[in-house]
Structures are given as C-alpha cells and as structure tokens.
Design an enzyme around this catalytic site. Sequence first.
Site, PDB file in Angstrom:
ATOM      1  N   CYS A 290       0.710  -1.084  -0.082  1.00 56.53           N
ATOM      2  CA  CYS A 290      -0.123   0.077   0.080  1.00 56.53           C
ATOM      3  C   CYS A 290       0.773   1.253   0.064  1.00 56.53           C
ATOM      4  CB  CYS A 290      -1.046  -0.065   1.065  1.00 56.53           C
ATOM      5  SG  CYS A 290      -2.388   0.981   0.915  1.00 56.53           S
TER       6      CYS A 290
ATOM      7  N   GLU B 268      -1.338  -8.725   4.266  1.00 56.96           N
ATOM      8  CA  GLU B 268      -0.828  -8.999   5.668  1.00 56.96           C
ATOM      9  C   GLU B 268      -2.133  -9.468   6.652  1.00 56.96           C
ATOM     10  OE1 GLU B 268      -2.137  -4.829   5.925  1.00 56.96           O
ATOM     11  OE2 GLU B 268      -1.057  -6.097   4.566  1.00 56.96           O
TER      12      GLU B 268
ATOM     13  N   HIS C 106      -3.821  -5.330   0.701  1.00 52.23           N
ATOM     14  CA  HIS C 106      -3.062  -5.597   1.933  1.00 52.23           C
ATOM     15  C   HIS C 106      -3.058  -7.173   2.211  1.00 52.23           C
ATOM     16  CE1 HIS C 106      -2.784  -1.593   3.942  1.00 52.23           C
ATOM     17  NE2 HIS C 106      -3.650  -1.295   2.898  1.00 52.23           N
TER      18      HIS C 106
END
Length: 246
Positions: free
Chosen positions: A112, A220, A218
Amino acid sequence: MKNSRPIIAIVACYKMVDGQPSQAVYQKYIDAVNFYGGNPILLPSTAADDENFDALLAIADGILLTGSYSNVAPARYGATHIEAKQDLGRDELSFKLLAYADRTGTPLLAVCRGLQEMNVYFEGTLHPDWREVEGFYEPHLEDSTQPLEVQYQPVHDVIIQPDGRLAAFGEKWHVNSLHKQAINKVGERLFVEALAPDGLVEAISLLQHPFMIGVQWHPELNYAQDNLSKFLFMEFIHYASTPQIE
C-alpha cells in the site's frame, strides 16, 4: 553463524500511543513475517540518521515497507497540494531502505503506502486521491463505518499481467482495497504486475532485482488463508532465505 530464519526489517511509523509519540508497526505485519519463517525486527525512523546505516541493514535479509494511515509527502513527487496525513520520518527511512535494497539486491516487499513509496523512489508520480481522477470507479477505498474485518475483505479483482513475477500465481484474483493515493506515472525500470479492471495500477516490480514487489492491497490481513497473500509472503521469505551475490 548465520541465523537459520531470515531477518526481516519492518519499517515503523510515527503514531501517538496513550498521548505519547511512538514508533509503531501493526501486529499483523509481524505475525505474517513470523508465520512464514521470518524473524521480524522493527526499524524506527531514527535509523535513517544512523551513520552506520549500511552496517545496521547488513543484518537484514529482507525489508518490508508496510501500509500506513499517513501518505507520501507531496514534495517527494513534485506535487504541491496540502497533505494532512504525513510522516516525514517514515518517508526518509523508506526511501533510504529502497535505495539500499536497489543497490544490494536485498529482497523487499512493499504494501500500500510502501508501493507508493517504491513508485516515487523510481521517479514515478502519484494521484493524491484516485476519486478525483476520471475513469477510476472500483471500490478502492474502505467503508470506515464498517468493522475492520469487513473493511479488509476482498472487494475487486486484479488482472495479473503476463511475464511478471506474479504471473506464476495465475491470471486474476480478488483483493481488498484501502487507499486514497494511487500510482499516476509508473516509475522508471518498474514493471506493472497487476491492474484493477478500471486500469488503476495494483502491483509493480523491479524485474532486474532478486525480489522487489509492491502491491496496492493488503496481503497481511488474511496471510494464512488468502492464496495470493500466501504466495507473496512465501516468495518474499524464500528470497530472503537465499544468499544474495553482491
């Protein structure tokens, strides 16, 4: 003796915690690195000022540029608008880490804000707000009224381009999207790895590098469940575990 688990340096961000200035990293980044076999260490912005920066980074086998609530400073890419959410210390450290990774071949994953820093480092530019650009229509910004687990759920496809690093994964995937800034001009030497259906650049890489990839989404959050997130972290840790020839 070399640690059997690759050391991953994670950039920290300025944040107020309990009314005090702090350097912070969201736990999910630490957990993702640890889950895939990396040994995470956190780098505060003061690391950029260390005269022994290269010696400090020599212990790192990989670098992770995280997402953040702050945005890249306009002056970094020749813009003049007022940016309310800045973290100049984060900018300084991230750009120094990118230069180090570019020079040494250290594997780097950018998420990001990290993708935006990566693009600007290679002399690309950004749209300060994709909503002000004609032609972009996908839901690239989260609904802040919803719980976090809803905000981070997949909302649009990315079309993976052939001949890149992500092509080994497949042709298309559904990703989450939580960002205001977006790539305008792609940086020099960078390859566009994936696009949203509306044409917004969703992933970039430096192909003349062992492993340097930036993604706009994202990975994660659902690092242990989402297949593309698994692919990204497994590849990142694999290359971080592989000795680089300088």
